[in-house]
Scaffold this motif. Structure first.
Motif, PDB file in Angstrom:
ATOM      1  N   LEU A  34      -9.713   4.961   3.627  1.00 61.57           N
ATOM      2  CA  LEU A  34      -9.460   5.845   2.489  1.00 61.57           C
ATOM      3  C   LEU A  34      -9.164   5.044   1.225  1.00 61.57           C
ATOM      4  N   GLY A  35      -8.529   3.881   1.389  1.00 61.45           N
ATOM      5  CA  GLY A  35      -8.230   3.044   0.241  1.00 61.45           C
ATOM      6  C   GLY A  35      -9.477   2.615  -0.513  1.00 61.45           C
ATOM      7  N   ALA A  36     -10.573   2.427   0.235  1.00 61.09           N
ATOM      8  CA  ALA A  36     -11.833   2.049  -0.408  1.00 61.09           C
ATOM      9  C   ALA A  36     -12.331   3.157  -1.337  1.00 61.09           C
ATOM     10  N   VAL A  37     -12.039   4.409  -0.983  1.00 60.50           N
ATOM     11  CA  VAL A  37     -12.420   5.541  -1.834  1.00 60.50           C
ATOM     12  C   VAL A  37     -11.449   5.669  -3.004  1.00 60.50           C
TER      13      VAL A  37
ATOM     14  N   ALA B  45       0.832  -1.204   0.000  1.00 63.60           N
ATOM     15  CA  ALA B  45       0.000   0.000   0.000  1.00 63.60           C
ATOM     16  C   ALA B  45       0.866   1.254   0.000  1.00 63.60           C
ATOM     17  N   ALA B  46       1.904   1.248   0.843  1.00 66.22           N
ATOM     18  CA  ALA B  46       2.783   2.416   0.911  1.00 66.22           C
ATOM     19  C   ALA B  46       3.549   2.601  -0.397  1.00 66.22           C
ATOM     20  N   ALA B  47       4.141   1.513  -0.897  1.00 66.82           N
ATOM     21  CA  ALA B  47       4.925   1.613  -2.131  1.00 66.82           C
ATOM     22  C   ALA B  47       4.043   2.001  -3.317  1.00 66.82           C
ATOM     23  N   GLY B  48       2.871   1.373  -3.417  1.00 65.11           N
ATOM     24  CA  GLY B  48       1.962   1.693  -4.512  1.00 65.11           C
ATOM     25  C   GLY B  48       1.452   3.114  -4.447  1.00 65.11           C
ATOM     26  N   GLY B  49       1.137   3.577  -3.224  1.00 67.29           N
ATOM     27  CA  GLY B  49       0.648   4.943  -3.067  1.00 67.29           C
ATOM     28  C   GLY B  49       1.699   5.974  -3.437  1.00 67.29           C
ATOM     29  N   ILE B  50       2.925   5.757  -2.984  1.00 66.02           N
ATOM     30  CA  ILE B  50       4.001   6.703  -3.290  1.00 66.02           C
ATOM     31  C   ILE B  50       4.301   6.716  -4.783  1.00 66.02           C
TER      32      ILE B  50
ATOM     33  N   ILE C  27      -6.511  10.605  -1.843  1.00 66.19           N
ATOM     34  CA  ILE C  27      -5.185  10.052  -2.146  1.00 66.19           C
ATOM     35  C   ILE C  27      -4.131  10.581  -1.182  1.00 66.19           C
ATOM     36  N   THR C  28      -4.151  11.886  -0.920  1.00 72.76           N
ATOM     37  CA  THR C  28      -3.099  12.495  -0.092  1.00 72.76           C
ATOM     38  C   THR C  28      -3.033  11.885   1.306  1.00 72.76           C
ATOM     39  N   PRO C  29      -4.139  11.843   2.064  1.00 68.83           N
ATOM     40  CA  PRO C  29      -4.048  11.216   3.390  1.00 68.83           C
ATOM     41  C   PRO C  29      -3.856   9.704   3.315  1.00 68.83           C
ATOM     42  N   PHE C  30      -4.378   9.059   2.246  1.00 69.27           N
ATOM     43  CA  PHE C  30      -4.156   7.620   2.103  1.00 69.27           C
ATOM     44  C   PHE C  30      -2.671   7.302   2.018  1.00 69.27           C
ATOM     45  N   VAL C  31      -1.948   8.051   1.194  1.00 68.84           N
ATOM     46  CA  VAL C  31      -0.507   7.821   1.057  1.00 68.84           C
ATOM     47  C   VAL C  31       0.199   8.094   2.371  1.00 68.84           C
TER      48      VAL C  31
ATOM     49  N   MET D   9      -2.859   1.966  14.298  1.00 74.05           N
ATOM     50  CA  MET D   9      -3.359   3.336  14.418  1.00 74.05           C
ATOM     51  C   MET D   9      -3.539   3.993  13.049  1.00 74.05           C
ATOM     52  N   PHE D  10      -2.557   3.786  12.169  1.00 77.31           N
ATOM     53  CA  PHE D  10      -2.620   4.416  10.855  1.00 77.31           C
ATOM     54  C   PHE D  10      -3.164   3.480   9.781  1.00 77.31           C
ATOM     55  N   GLY D  11      -3.135   2.180  10.028  1.00 79.31           N
ATOM     56  CA  GLY D  11      -3.630   1.234   9.045  1.00 79.31           C
ATOM     57  C   GLY D  11      -5.144   1.288   8.879  1.00 79.31           C
TER      58      GLY D  11
END
Length: 202
Positions: free
Chosen positions: A101-104, A21-26, A62-66, A93-95
């Motif tokens: 947000l990932g669902a959106v 998730a982190a790598a894909g988002g970045i 996207i911004t807070p998801f990343v 806590m952050f997951g």
């Protein structure tokens, strides 16, 4: 959800999911910024929030998801390095907000295409958003299945991932077929007549 209810049996899936998730988002954000040609356009879109604008909702998702995904991955890395208690706490806590947000985010591109001024895309409303969501889940399940095959993941994880992949893949295929049939009957499909794609939209 897996991290909350499945305990230690799901640790390898959760670990891989957080890193992916982190790598894909970045990476996705970097590619989007490159398409915008200037970072100022990204920040300009963050200046205000319009609940009637899919682009505004997308950027503000996207911004807070990343950010949350990256922090969850940092917590996972801390757990992997031996700081189990603190790392797991940070990861959870952050997951959780990252997952919400990932669902959106999964539906963002489909929604954007539905709102375009290109008639053929617009004629697929409201099916492109769930199609993109199903495709995202299928891809994620496939990546996790590969990880489970090459690692010492508990055997109980594989049937769970197989079920997710089967359901999401079936839904993706059904939605794609339904959209395809709609397009063949759509007046906008006349654009393809005589083109290299005419066999698909004849």
């Amino acid at each position: 959800m897996t991290d909350m209810f499945d305990g230690h049996q799901s640790r390898s899936v959760v670990r891989t999911g957080r890193y992916l998730a982190a790598a894909g988002g970045i990476l996705s954000t970097a590619l989007l910024l490159s398409e915008l040609h200037t970072r100022q356009r990204w920040f300009n879109m963050l200046r205000l929030f319009k609940r009637t604008s899919p682009m505004s909702i997308g950027i503000w998702s996207i911004t807070p998801f990343v950010a949350f995904s990256t922090l969850a991955a940092i917590g996972q890395a801390a757990e992997d390095m031996g700081h189990e208690k603190a790392g797991r706490r940070v990861g959870k806590m952050f997951g959780i907000p990252a997952a919400a947000l990932g669902a959106v985010v999964m539906t963002y591109m489909g929604t954007e295409l539905e709102e375009t001024n290109i008639p053929l895309w617009a004629s697929a409303y409201p099916l492109l958003a769930p199609l993109y969501a199903a495709g995202g889940i299928s891809n994620a399940a496939a990546a996790l299945q590969l990880q489970a095959e090459v690692s010492a993941a508990p055997a109980v994880q594989k049937p769970m991932l197989n079920r997710i992949a089967l359901i999401s893949g079936t839904l993706e295929t059904a939605l794609a077929a339904f959209i395809g049939r709609r397009w063949t009957r759509s007046p906008e499909a006349g654009f393809f007549k005589g083109s290299a794609y005419s066999a698909l939209y004849g």
